[in-house]
Design an enzyme around this catalytic site. Structure first.
Site, PDB file in Angstrom:
ATOM      1  N   HIS A  17      36.308 111.187  81.213  1.00 16.05           N
ATOM      2  CA  HIS A  17      36.136 109.898  81.902  1.00 16.05           C
ATOM      3  C   HIS A  17      37.503 109.238  82.129  1.00 16.05           C
ATOM      4  O   HIS A  17      37.784 108.741  83.217  1.00 16.05           O
ATOM      5  CB  HIS A  17      35.307 108.921  81.051  1.00 16.05           C
ATOM      6  CG  HIS A  17      33.869 109.285  80.876  1.00 16.05           C
ATOM      7  ND1 HIS A  17      33.263 109.337  79.646  1.00 16.05           N
ATOM      8  CD2 HIS A  17      32.895 109.593  81.765  1.00 16.05           C
ATOM      9  CE1 HIS A  17      31.993 109.651  79.789  1.00 16.05           C
ATOM     10  NE2 HIS A  17      31.737 109.828  81.056  1.00 16.05           N
ATOM     11  N   LYS A  41      16.957 104.955  78.568  1.00 13.76           N
ATOM     12  CA  LYS A  41      17.711 106.059  77.975  1.00 13.76           C
ATOM     13  C   LYS A  41      18.187 105.643  76.588  1.00 13.76           C
ATOM     14  O   LYS A  41      18.812 104.590  76.435  1.00 13.76           O
ATOM     15  CB  LYS A  41      18.924 106.343  78.884  1.00 13.76           C
ATOM     16  CG  LYS A  41      19.424 107.772  78.837  1.00 13.76           C
ATOM     17  CD  LYS A  41      20.463 107.960  79.929  1.00 13.76           C
ATOM     18  CE  LYS A  41      21.434 109.072  79.596  1.00 13.76           C
ATOM     19  NZ  LYS A  41      22.524 109.169  80.572  1.00 13.76           N
ATOM     20  N   ARG A  90      32.443 117.820  87.944  1.00 12.81           N
ATOM     21  CA  ARG A  90      32.825 118.842  86.970  1.00 12.81           C
ATOM     22  C   ARG A  90      32.564 120.248  87.484  1.00 12.81           C
ATOM     23  O   ARG A  90      33.414 121.110  87.422  1.00 12.81           O
ATOM     24  CB  ARG A  90      32.053 118.632  85.660  1.00 12.81           C
ATOM     25  CG  ARG A  90      32.637 117.534  84.817  1.00 12.81           C
ATOM     26  CD  ARG A  90      31.706 117.104  83.736  1.00 12.81           C
ATOM     27  NE  ARG A  90      30.612 116.327  84.289  1.00 12.81           N
ATOM     28  CZ  ARG A  90      29.832 115.535  83.584  1.00 12.81           C
ATOM     29  NH1 ARG A  90      30.004 115.440  82.295  1.00 12.81           N
ATOM     30  NH2 ARG A  90      28.871 114.842  84.152  1.00 12.81           N
ATOM     31  N   SER A 127      29.561 113.409  77.581  1.00  9.31           N
ATOM     32  CA  SER A 127      29.266 112.565  76.412  1.00  9.31           C
ATOM     33  C   SER A 127      28.150 113.175  75.575  1.00  9.31           C
ATOM     34  O   SER A 127      28.205 113.155  74.343  1.00  9.31           O
ATOM     35  CB  SER A 127      28.829 111.168  76.872  1.00  9.31           C
ATOM     36  OG  SER A 127      29.854 110.535  77.563  1.00  9.31           O
TER      37      SER A 127
HETATM   38  P1  ADP Z   1      28.176 112.159  80.947  1.00  6.07           P
HETATM   39  O1  ADP Z   1      29.541 112.374  80.410  1.00  6.07           O
HETATM   40  O2  ADP Z   1      27.141 112.147  79.895  1.00  6.07           O
HETATM   41  O3  ADP Z   1      27.841 113.033  82.126  1.00  6.07           O
HETATM   42  P2  ADP Z   1      28.356 109.509  82.265  1.00  6.07           P
HETATM   43  O4  ADP Z   1      27.145 109.069  82.953  1.00  6.07           O
HETATM   44  O5  ADP Z   1      28.953 108.542  81.331  1.00  6.07           O
HETATM   45  O6  ADP Z   1      28.079 110.766  81.511  1.00  6.07           O
HETATM   46  O7  ADP Z   1      29.466 109.944  83.314  1.00  6.07           O
HETATM   47  C1  ADP Z   1      29.803 109.109  84.330  1.00  6.07           C
HETATM   48  C2  ADP Z   1      30.568 109.859  85.368  1.00  6.07           C
HETATM   49  O8  ADP Z   1      31.817 110.252  84.828  1.00  6.07           O
HETATM   50  C3  ADP Z   1      29.905 111.156  85.812  1.00  6.07           C
HETATM   51  O9  ADP Z   1      29.021 110.961  86.846  1.00  6.07           O
HETATM   52  C4  ADP Z   1      31.084 111.925  86.287  1.00  6.07           C
HETATM   53  O10 ADP Z   1      31.383 111.479  87.588  1.00  6.07           O
HETATM   54  C5  ADP Z   1      32.207 111.474  85.403  1.00  6.07           C
HETATM   55  N1  ADP Z   1      32.519 112.407  84.333  1.00  6.07           N
HETATM   56  C6  ADP Z   1      31.952 112.518  83.119  1.00  6.07           C
HETATM   57  N2  ADP Z   1      32.562 113.474  82.391  1.00  6.07           N
HETATM   58  C7  ADP Z   1      33.535 113.991  83.166  1.00  6.07           C
HETATM   59  C8  ADP Z   1      34.502 115.019  83.006  1.00  6.07           C
HETATM   60  N3  ADP Z   1      34.579 115.726  81.877  1.00  6.07           N
HETATM   61  N4  ADP Z   1      35.346 115.264  84.022  1.00  6.07           N
HETATM   62  C9  ADP Z   1      35.247 114.554  85.160  1.00  6.07           C
HETATM   63  N5  ADP Z   1      34.356 113.587  85.382  1.00  6.07           N
HETATM   64  C10 ADP Z   1      33.516 113.296  84.411  1.00  6.07           C
END
Ligand code: ADP
Length: 157
Positions: A17, A41, A90, A127
């Site tokens: 993130h 959730k 990703r 996450s």
């Molecule tokens: P999660 O990590 O559980 O997928 P989130 O809903 O918090 O959850 O993620 C928000 C956004 O952050 C995702 O839609 C994605 O765009 C981005 N994101 C999450 N993890 C990554 C990562 N490892 N690399 C790039 N972008 C990420």
């Protein structure tokens, strides 16, 4: 002023993130990290706890602020004069859903979604996986900021 939002659950924020937030902060005048309040959730950290963790790690970016939101992301963007949504991609598994959301959001208000390709170092990071591994006593050092690592250990102890 060009403003963007990086939306998500951030339960908890990971280094994946932060990579996306930092890159968005370099492209836009202002970036809002939007923490989705999702009552359906179940989460490990409360929204307030997630905001505190995000504010701490985003303090290095002077043009980044953190805020929670409920309801439609496009309404949040309209209310805060945000013209773009930035999402990290990703893998192809992210693509179908993200494309659908981007097209629907554009249909609703005309807002644009920009996709940033994940840093390959964090391509496998989410996450939920962090929580699962940490919950079974696995080591997630280097995958989340040190402050988050500490909070994870305390919460899962
Ligand atoms: P999660 O990590 O559980 O997928 P989130 O809903 O918090 O959850 O993620 C928000 C956004 O952050 C995702 O839609 C994605 O765009 C981005 N994101 C999450 N993890 C990554 C990562 N490892 N690399 C790039 N972008 C990420």
């Amino acid at each position: 002023m060009r403003s963007a939002v990086c939306p998500g659950s951030f339960d908890p924020v990971t280094n994946g993130h932060i990579d996306i937030i930092g890159r968005a902060a370099a492209l836009f005048d202002h970036v809002t990290v939007g923490v989705l309040v999702n009552q359906t959730k179940s989460s490990l950290f409360t929204v307030d706890e997630r905001i505190v963790m995000l504010e701490e790690v985003c303090a290095v970016y002077p043009n980044v602020t953190v805020q929670s939101f409920t309801g439609l992301l496009v309404d949040f963007c309209r209310d805060h004069k945000i013209s773009a949504i930035v999402k990290g991609l990703r893998a192809v598994t992210d693509f179908d859903y993200e494309l659908q959301m981007a097209q629907m959001n554009n249909r609703l208000t005309g807002i644009e979604t920009l996709f940033v390709s994940t840093n390959p170092v964090y391509g496998y990071l989410s996450s939920s996986l962090v929580k699962e591994i940490a919950g079974h006593g696995g080591d997630v050092t280097g995958l989340v900021p040190d402050s988050v690592l500490k909070s994870l250990k305390e919460r899962l102890a």
